[in-house]
Design a protein around this motif. Structure first.
Motif, PDB file in Angstrom:
ATOM      1  N   GLY A 176       0.789  -1.218   0.000  1.00 11.59           N
ATOM      2  CA  GLY A 176       0.000   0.000   0.000  1.00 11.59           C
ATOM      3  C   GLY A 176       0.820   1.266   0.000  1.00 11.59           C
ATOM      4  O   GLY A 176       0.272   2.362   0.108  1.00 11.59           O
ATOM      5  N   GLY A 177       2.158   1.139  -0.132  1.00 10.36           N
ATOM      6  CA  GLY A 177       3.039   2.292  -0.113  1.00 10.36           C
ATOM      7  C   GLY A 177       3.158   2.951  -1.466  1.00 10.36           C
ATOM      8  O   GLY A 177       2.533   2.534  -2.452  1.00 10.36           O
ATOM      9  N   PRO A 178       3.986   3.989  -1.559  1.00  9.45           N
ATOM     10  CA  PRO A 178       4.124   4.726  -2.817  1.00  9.45           C
ATOM     11  C   PRO A 178       4.531   3.858  -4.002  1.00  9.45           C
ATOM     12  O   PRO A 178       4.022   4.041  -5.104  1.00  9.45           O
ATOM     13  N   ALA A 179       5.466   2.909  -3.799  1.00  5.30           N
ATOM     14  CA  ALA A 179       5.888   2.063  -4.916  1.00  5.30           C
ATOM     15  C   ALA A 179       4.718   1.243  -5.446  1.00  5.30           C
ATOM     16  O   ALA A 179       4.542   1.098  -6.661  1.00  5.30           O
ATOM     17  N   ALA A 180       3.902   0.694  -4.521  1.00  5.37           N
ATOM     18  CA  ALA A 180       2.746  -0.101  -4.934  1.00  5.37           C
ATOM     19  C   ALA A 180       1.717   0.760  -5.664  1.00  5.37           C
ATOM     20  O   ALA A 180       1.134   0.334  -6.674  1.00  5.37           O
ATOM     21  N   VAL A 181       1.478   1.973  -5.149  1.00  3.95           N
ATOM     22  CA  VAL A 181       0.529   2.873  -5.795  1.00  3.95           C
ATOM     23  C   VAL A 181       1.016   3.267  -7.187  1.00  3.95           C
ATOM     24  O   VAL A 181       0.254   3.288  -8.161  1.00  3.95           O
ATOM     25  N   MET A 182       2.315   3.578  -7.290  1.00  2.09           N
ATOM     26  CA  MET A 182       2.882   3.948  -8.583  1.00  2.09           C
ATOM     27  C   MET A 182       2.818   2.795  -9.573  1.00  2.09           C
ATOM     28  O   MET A 182       2.529   2.993 -10.755  1.00  2.09           O
ATOM     29  N   GLN A 183       3.068   1.569  -9.087  1.00  2.00           N
ATOM     30  CA  GLN A 183       2.998   0.412  -9.970  1.00  2.00           C
ATOM     31  C   GLN A 183       1.580   0.212 -10.490  1.00  2.00           C
ATOM     32  O   GLN A 183       1.358  -0.078 -11.670  1.00  2.00           O
ATOM     33  N   SER A 184       0.596   0.371  -9.592  1.00  2.00           N
ATOM     34  CA  SER A 184      -0.802   0.232  -9.990  1.00  2.00           C
ATOM     35  C   SER A 184      -1.181   1.279 -11.031  1.00  2.00           C
ATOM     36  O   SER A 184      -1.817   0.967 -12.044  1.00  2.00           O
ATOM     37  N   ALA A 185      -0.770   2.535 -10.787  1.00  2.00           N
ATOM     38  CA  ALA A 185      -1.085   3.603 -11.744  1.00  2.00           C
ATOM     39  C   ALA A 185      -0.394   3.366 -13.077  1.00  2.00           C
ATOM     40  O   ALA A 185      -0.995   3.557 -14.151  1.00  2.00           O
ATOM     41  N   ALA A 186       0.873   2.934 -13.036  1.00  2.00           N
ATOM     42  CA  ALA A 186       1.612   2.667 -14.270  1.00  2.00           C
ATOM     43  C   ALA A 186       0.964   1.527 -15.058  1.00  2.00           C
ATOM     44  O   ALA A 186       0.885   1.573 -16.290  1.00  2.00           O
ATOM     45  N   ASN A 187       0.498   0.493 -14.343  1.00  2.00           N
ATOM     46  CA  ASN A 187      -0.160  -0.635 -15.011  1.00  2.00           C
ATOM     47  C   ASN A 187      -1.419  -0.183 -15.746  1.00  2.00           C
ATOM     48  O   ASN A 187      -1.697  -0.629 -16.870  1.00  2.00           O
ATOM     49  N   VAL A 188      -2.183   0.723 -15.099  1.00  2.00           N
ATOM     50  CA  VAL A 188      -3.382   1.260 -15.749  1.00  2.00           C
ATOM     51  C   VAL A 188      -2.999   2.012 -17.016  1.00  2.00           C
ATOM     52  O   VAL A 188      -3.609   1.843 -18.083  1.00  2.00           O
ATOM     53  N   ASN A 189      -1.964   2.825 -16.913  1.00  2.00           N
ATOM     54  CA  ASN A 189      -1.548   3.626 -18.062  1.00  2.00           C
ATOM     55  C   ASN A 189      -1.037   2.761 -19.213  1.00  2.00           C
ATOM     56  O   ASN A 189      -1.288   3.058 -20.383  1.00  2.00           O
ATOM     57  N   VAL A 190      -0.317   1.684 -18.879  1.00  2.00           N
ATOM     58  CA  VAL A 190       0.180   0.772 -19.919  1.00  2.00           C
ATOM     59  C   VAL A 190      -0.976   0.011 -20.550  1.00  2.00           C
ATOM     60  O   VAL A 190      -1.048  -0.146 -21.782  1.00  2.00           O
ATOM     61  N   SER A 191      -1.909  -0.455 -19.700  1.00  2.00           N
ATOM     62  CA  SER A 191      -3.018  -1.268 -20.219  1.00  2.00           C
ATOM     63  C   SER A 191      -3.920  -0.484 -21.162  1.00  2.00           C
ATOM     64  O   SER A 191      -4.546  -1.056 -22.054  1.00  2.00           O
ATOM     65  N   THR A 192      -3.996   0.837 -20.971  1.00  2.00           N
ATOM     66  CA  THR A 192      -4.816   1.662 -21.861  1.00  2.00           C
ATOM     67  C   THR A 192      -4.028   2.188 -23.055  1.00  2.00           C
ATOM     68  O   THR A 192      -4.588   2.900 -23.896  1.00  2.00           O
ATOM     69  N   GLY A 193      -2.748   1.832 -23.119  1.00  2.00           N
ATOM     70  CA  GLY A 193      -1.917   2.243 -24.248  1.00  2.00           C
ATOM     71  C   GLY A 193      -1.453   3.681 -24.203  1.00  2.00           C
ATOM     72  O   GLY A 193      -0.898   4.194 -25.185  1.00  2.00           O
ATOM     73  N   LEU A 194      -1.642   4.344 -23.045  1.00  2.00           N
ATOM     74  CA  LEU A 194      -1.268   5.749 -22.946  1.00  2.00           C
ATOM     75  C   LEU A 194       0.205   5.946 -22.631  1.00  2.00           C
ATOM     76  O   LEU A 194       0.755   7.028 -22.870  1.00  2.00           O
ATOM     77  N   VAL A 195       0.838   4.939 -22.077  1.00  2.00           N
ATOM     78  CA  VAL A 195       2.298   4.936 -21.918  1.00  2.00           C
ATOM     79  C   VAL A 195       2.795   3.556 -22.318  1.00  2.00           C
ATOM     80  O   VAL A 195       2.026   2.593 -22.400  1.00  2.00           O
ATOM     81  N   GLN A 196       4.078   3.430 -22.543  1.00  2.00           N
ATOM     82  CA  GLN A 196       4.656   2.177 -22.997  1.00  2.00           C
ATOM     83  C   GLN A 196       5.509   1.541 -21.898  1.00  2.00           C
ATOM     84  O   GLN A 196       6.080   2.245 -21.057  1.00  2.00           O
TER      85      GLN A 196
END
Length: 283
Positions: free
Chosen positions: A56-76
């Motif tokens: 639940g820390g910053p690394a976990a939150v950042m990983q979750s947000a990054a996964n969303v962004n990758v899954s939608t194709g908005l970042v690589q």
């Protein structure tokens, strides 16, 4: 310790999850998308200092947000945010008796601060020793370590001020900081008389000087004013809840959003007071 999870409205895929969506950050960083390499850097920094990533820390939150962004194709996959790469990702642990004050930052902005009990009083000198994990920027993945705090002693107001100097040393001193430092000195010494050349007087002079400076690099920083607080204060005392309330009240008095600075004077004295109260309850 908990962090806000990425919030997305159904059908709203026009923009990636940004730092400002998941952390209380502002400016350039707040408008940047969270990217996979950012999360990897924070995971590395957490592991360097804490031994593992925090649930639940910053690394976990950042990983979750990054996964969303990758899954939608908005970042690589493999993308990194320019400001995070340039200014780095850090996790610092400031040792105080019986605990570490953990502060996690991205590009110089604090995204989390919390207490990690060490299971007993730390050993060594006067407190405020620091461990640091740094990734990105000029840090090059280094890890720094230090000794512990005063054995068996409660955390003093002076030690809390020094913790602020180590947590956000590069923050320019402003009037809110000066007010909080003055309140802290008054409570530490038990006197309403400001010590000439003391931390409160120096902070007031620094805040006034900084108002005349345009560039942050020319301003006096908290690290300059508070790094030797325990030595400069003519008297000191363990921080209490009442001390913390007084310092926080002084800090937020002139702030429009009525909030304390993450890792700042009010926050550090509050952490110290909580640790002292916890120690009293356990003894």
């Amino acid at each position: 310790m908990s962090q806000e999870q990425p919030r997305r409205q159904q059908g709203d895929q026009a923009d990636p999850v940004k730092y400002g969506d998941v952390f209380g950050v502002s400016g350039e960083l707040g408008e940047k998308a969270v990217k996979p390499e950012d999360a990897d850097m924070m995971q590395s920094a957490e592991t360097a200092v804490l031994g593992k990533t925090q649930k639940g820390g910053p690394a976990a939150v950042m990983q979750s947000a990054a996964n969303v962004n990758v899954s939608t194709g908005l970042v690589q996959p493999g993308d990194v945010t320019d400001v995070a790469a340039r200014e780095g990702v850090t996790v610092t642990g400031t040792a105080v008796p019986g605990a570490n004050i953990i502060t996690e930052s991205v590009a110089g902005q604090v995204v989390a601060q919390y207490i990690q009990p060490t299971g007993g009083p730390t050993q060594g000198g006067s407190g405020g020793a620091q461990q640091q994990g740094v990734t990105g920027g000029s840090g090059g993945g280094r890890q720094q370590g230090g000794g512990g705090g005063g054995a068996g002693a409660a955390i003093t107001i002076g030690q809390a001020l020094e913790a602020t100097a180590k947590t956000i040393p590069g923050k320019p001193v402003d009037q809110c900081d000066a007010a909080a430092i003055q309140a802290a000195e008054i409570r530490a010494t038990g006197s309403n008389v400001i010590t000439p050349g003391g931390v409160a007087a120096t902070a007031q002079s620094a805040a006034a000087y900084n108002e005349t400076m345009m560039r942050d690099e020319d301003k006096v920083k908290l690290g300059d004013v508070l790094s030797s607080a325990t030595t400069v204060l003519p008297a000191d005392k363990p921080a209490t809840r009442q001390d913390a309330e007084g310092v926080v009240g002084a800090e937020i008095l002139n702030k429009q959003d009525m909030s304390t600075t993450p890792g700042g004077v009010g926050a550090s004295v509050t952490v110290a007071a909580r640790m002292n109260e916890r120690s009293r309850q356990q003894s």
